[in-house]
Enzyme design. Structure first.
Site, mmCIF file in Angstrom:
data_model
loop_
_atom_site.group_PDB
_atom_site.id
_atom_site.type_symbol
_atom_site.label_atom_id
_atom_site.label_comp_id
_atom_site.label_asym_id
_atom_site.label_seq_id
_atom_site.Cartn_x
_atom_site.Cartn_y
_atom_site.Cartn_z
ATOM 1 C CG HIS A 101 -2.101 0.949 1.241
ATOM 2 N ND1 HIS A 101 -1.823 2.140 1.415
ATOM 3 C CD2 HIS A 101 -3.547 1.362 0.694
ATOM 4 C CE1 HIS A 101 -3.219 3.631 1.385
ATOM 5 N NE2 HIS A 101 -3.658 2.305 1.193
ATOM 6 C CD GLU A 171 -5.324 1.623 -3.157
ATOM 7 O OE1 GLU A 171 -6.421 1.612 -2.774
ATOM 8 O OE2 GLU A 171 -4.829 1.537 -2.254
HETATM 9 C C1 PEP Z 1 -6.404 3.822 0.662
HETATM 10 O O1 PEP Z 1 -5.883 3.910 0.949
HETATM 11 O O2 PEP Z 1 -6.977 2.397 -0.249
HETATM 12 C C2 PEP Z 1 -7.986 4.058 -0.674
HETATM 13 C C3 PEP Z 1 -8.315 4.053 -1.576
HETATM 14 O O3 PEP Z 1 -8.760 5.168 0.233
HETATM 15 P P1 PEP Z 1 -9.448 6.333 -0.752
HETATM 16 O O4 PEP Z 1 -10.694 5.217 -1.134
HETATM 17 O O5 PEP Z 1 -10.159 6.362 0.499
HETATM 18 O O6 PEP Z 1 -8.969 7.180 -1.701
#
Ligand code: PEP
Length: 259
Positions: A101, A171
Site C-alpha cells: 500500500h 491505486e
Molecule cells: C486506500 O487508501 O487504499 C484508498 C483507496 O483510500 P480512499 O478510498 O479513501 O481514497
C-alpha cells in the site's frame, strides 16, 4: 470441477486503515457488511481491519465477508517490536494481506521488502492484494513505467503457479484520500487495467495476463463505483473512506451486484 455459481464476478476490498475507533464499532460495521454480502451471489467482500480486530471478525468460517490484514512483516519471527508476521495473521483466520500500500511504501517499504512480504504471505497461505500505483501523472507516460517497474519487481520473483494467489490493486497515489471527484475516470481505469494485464502477460505468459485480477482504488465513492466497475474493465475495487460507512459500502455492493 468448480461448482456452478461459486465464482464471484467482482471483489470489493474494504481497507479500514486505523479505523474504526473501537472493537465494538468494528463489529457493528462488519455485521452490516455481512448482512448485505450474504445476499450477494456475484460480489465477494474482503474487510481489512486493524490487526487487533482480526480474530474477532473472522468468526466461524461460514461468513460471507472474508478478512485480510493491512500489512505483514517481511520476516518470519524475532525481536521486531510492533510487527506482525504472515503466519500470525493467517493463523488468526485472515485469508488475505494487503502488501505494498502506498502508505506503507511511504513509510519505507521498498520493492525488495515488498517482494519478501509477498513470499512470506505465500508461505503462510495468504492471498496477496498487491498495491501498485504512480505518485503523479505526467504527459510522457512515465507513470506507466513506474507501475510497470513496481509490478515487475514482484512478478520476476514469484513462481508462475503462485500468480493466482495475487490480486493487483491499482491505486494511483495522487487519487488516494482525495476529493471523490478526483478519482480516476472509468476510461483511464480501463486503460490501466489493460496495461497491467499486458505487463503480467509479459512476465508470466498470455494466460496469466488474461487471468490477472485487477482492482482499482483511490477515492472510490458510492456514486462513482458503478461506472468504474461497468466501464473500467476491473475485477473490483479497493475502498478506503467509503468502507467506514455501512450505507455507502453496502451501496457499492449493490452496484456491483447490479452489473
Ligand atoms: C486506500 O487508501 O487504499 C484508498 C483507496 O483510500 P480512499 O478510498 O479513501 O481514497
Amino acid at each position: 470441477m468448480k461448482k456452478k455459481g461459486t465464482k464471484k464476478r467482482f471483489l470489493l476490498v474494504a481497507n479500514w486503515k486505523m479505523n474504526p475507533d473501537s472493537l465494538e464499532d468494528a463489529k457493528v460495521l462488519a455485521a452490516a457488511f455481512e448482512r448485505k454480502a450474504k445476499k450477494s451471489a456475484r460480489t465477494a467482500v474482503v474487510v481489512c481491519p486493524p490487526a487487533p480486530f482480526i480474530t474477532t471478525l473472522v468468526g466461524n468460517g461460514k461468513k460471507s465477508v472474508r478478512i485480510g490484514s493491512q500489512d505483514i512483516d517481511h520476516r518470519t519471527e524475532g525481536s521486531f517490536t510492533g510487527s506482525v508476521s504472515a503466519r500470525q495473521v493467517r493463523t488468526s483466520g485472515a485469508e488475505y494481506a494487503i502488501i505494498g500500500h502506498s502508505e506503507r511504501r511511504a513509510a519505507g517499504d521498498t520493492d525488495a521488502i515488498i517482494v519478501e512480504k509477498v513470499l512470506r504471505a505465500f508461505e503462510a497461505g495468504l492471498k496477496v492484494i498487491l498495491c501498485v500505483g504512480e505518485d503523479k501523472r505526467d504527459h510522457n507516460a512515465q507513470y506507466l513505467l513506474a507501475v510497470r517497474s513496481q509490478l515487475m519487481a514482484v512478478l520476476a520473483k514469484v513462481e508462475k503457479s503462485r500468480l493466482k494467489q495475487i490480486v493487483i490493486a491499482y491505486e494511483p497515489v495522487w487519487a488516494i484520500g482525495k476529493s471523490f471527484a478526483s478519482a480516476l475516470s472509468p476510461r483511464d481505469i480501463h486503460e490501466m487495467s489493460i496495461f497491467i494485464k499486458k505487463v503480467v502477460a509479459e512476465a508470466a505468459g498470455k494466460d496469466a495476463g488474461l487471468r490477472a485480477q485487477v482492482l482499482y482504488g483511490g477515492s472510490v465513492s458510492v456514486d462513482s463505483a458503478r461506472d468504474m466497475l461497468a466501464e473500467g474493465g476491473v475485477d473490483g475495487l479497493l475502498v478506503g473512506r467509503q468502507s467506514l460507512d455501512a450505507e455507502n459500502f453496502n451501496g457499492i455492493i449493490d452496484h456491483a451486484d447490479s452489473i
